[in-house]
Design a protein around this motif. Sequence first.
Motif, PDB file in Angstrom:
ATOM      1  N   TRP A   1       8.908   8.136   1.650  1.00 36.98           N
ATOM      2  CA  TRP A   1       8.740   7.694   3.034  1.00 36.98           C
ATOM      3  C   TRP A   1       8.919   8.850   4.008  1.00 36.98           C
ATOM      4  O   TRP A   1       8.120   9.022   4.940  1.00 36.98           O
ATOM      5  N   LEU A   2       9.952   9.668   3.788  1.00 31.93           N
ATOM      6  CA  LEU A   2      10.199  10.802   4.688  1.00 31.93           C
ATOM      7  C   LEU A   2       9.027  11.781   4.663  1.00 31.93           C
ATOM      8  O   LEU A   2       8.611  12.295   5.703  1.00 31.93           O
ATOM      9  N   GLU A   3       8.500  12.038   3.475  1.00 30.65           N
ATOM     10  CA  GLU A   3       7.362  12.962   3.370  1.00 30.65           C
ATOM     11  C   GLU A   3       6.140  12.414   4.105  1.00 30.65           C
ATOM     12  O   GLU A   3       5.424  13.159   4.780  1.00 30.65           O
ATOM     13  N   GLU A   4       5.913  11.110   3.981  1.00 30.16           N
ATOM     14  CA  GLU A   4       4.759  10.501   4.647  1.00 30.16           C
ATOM     15  C   GLU A   4       4.917  10.523   6.159  1.00 30.16           C
ATOM     16  O   GLU A   4       4.009  10.925   6.894  1.00 30.16           O
ATOM     17  N   ILE A   5       6.082  10.096   6.643  1.00 26.19           N
ATOM     18  CA  ILE A   5       6.307  10.000   8.079  1.00 26.19           C
ATOM     19  C   ILE A   5       6.252  11.370   8.749  1.00 26.19           C
ATOM     20  O   ILE A   5       5.645  11.537   9.819  1.00 26.19           O
TER      21      ILE A   5
ATOM     22  N   GLU B   1      15.018  10.489   9.447  1.00 28.52           N
ATOM     23  CA  GLU B   1      16.248  10.177   8.719  1.00 28.52           C
ATOM     24  C   GLU B   1      17.037   9.075   9.427  1.00 28.52           C
ATOM     25  O   GLU B   1      17.555   8.155   8.790  1.00 28.52           O
ATOM     26  N   ARG B   2      17.142   9.159  10.760  1.00 31.18           N
ATOM     27  CA  ARG B   2      17.881   8.145  11.508  1.00 31.18           C
ATOM     28  C   ARG B   2      17.183   6.791  11.431  1.00 31.18           C
ATOM     29  O   ARG B   2      17.830   5.747  11.332  1.00 31.18           O
TER      30      ARG B   2
ATOM     31  N   ALA C   1       0.832  -1.200   0.000  1.00 30.67           N
ATOM     32  CA  ALA C   1       0.000   0.000   0.000  1.00 30.67           C
ATOM     33  C   ALA C   1       0.870   1.254   0.000  1.00 30.67           C
ATOM     34  O   ALA C   1       0.608   2.220  -0.715  1.00 30.67           O
ATOM     35  N   PHE C   2       1.919   1.216   0.822  1.00 26.47           N
ATOM     36  CA  PHE C   2       2.833   2.353   0.911  1.00 26.47           C
ATOM     37  C   PHE C   2       3.594   2.529  -0.400  1.00 26.47           C
ATOM     38  O   PHE C   2       3.707   3.633  -0.943  1.00 26.47           O
TER      39      PHE C   2
ATOM     40  N   LYS D   1       9.322  -1.529  -3.954  1.00 25.48           N
ATOM     41  CA  LYS D   1      10.212  -0.819  -3.053  1.00 25.48           C
ATOM     42  C   LYS D   1       9.615   0.541  -2.708  1.00 25.48           C
ATOM     43  O   LYS D   1       8.772   1.078  -3.434  1.00 25.48           O
ATOM     44  N   ILE D   2      10.048   1.072  -1.569  1.00 30.26           N
ATOM     45  CA  ILE D   2       9.593   2.382  -1.106  1.00 30.26           C
ATOM     46  C   ILE D   2      10.759   3.355  -1.230  1.00 30.26           C
ATOM     47  O   ILE D   2      11.842   3.108  -0.683  1.00 30.26           O
TER      48      ILE D   2
END
Length: 204
Positions: free
Chosen positions: A52-56, A69-70, A32-33, A46-47
């Motif tokens: 991913w950073l924008e979503e989180i 980032e970490r 889904a992601f 793959k993500i």
Amino acid sequence: MGKSNGKEVQEAQQRFKLSDQELKRHVNDFYAFANNNKLTLKKKNKIRKQDWLEEITSYGSHVSLEWAERLWYCFDVDRNGSLEIGEYIAMASLLDGAPLEEQLKASFRMCDINGDGVLTRDEIIEMLKVVYTFSEAVQFHRDSANDPITPEEMDDIIRVTNFVYEKADKDHDGELDIEEFSQGIIEHPEVLGILNQFQRINPN
């Protein structure tokens, strides 16, 4: 799911002791992601880091870009700028409450900022500063994870770091390798209790 992906999934299930239901949830979340919740004939496997950073970081002001980032660095093991399904399951399992051994490995990687395989006091302090601002235990004291650390909070972080070193640095060289870090926590429940305030490490 391709053969290579299927092998990754099976290995992750065994490594993190996941039930079939837990595994299915993580796999479904991954696709889904990766596909932005869109049904497509050709699924992406793959993500991308930026997605991913924008979503989180869109989850709220308690999630800082530095923390995200970490976390990414900790699980993008092959450093190719994307999360494959096995890496995603590892991350999701950790956040759900993985076995203690896996939590310790991940915590070590998150602290090892320069990737040299040992932790210095400064690395632990820097990582605890990031995690401290994210911790639910302190959220009601601050409006955003991007607010600066207060002098009182910094005192707490230094106290925790010194305590970890006192118990775990067996050879007193000022650095912790993965064995010292893990054994120091396992052998000293009081260290585990203190770190739990910051990183939610929980024995299963």
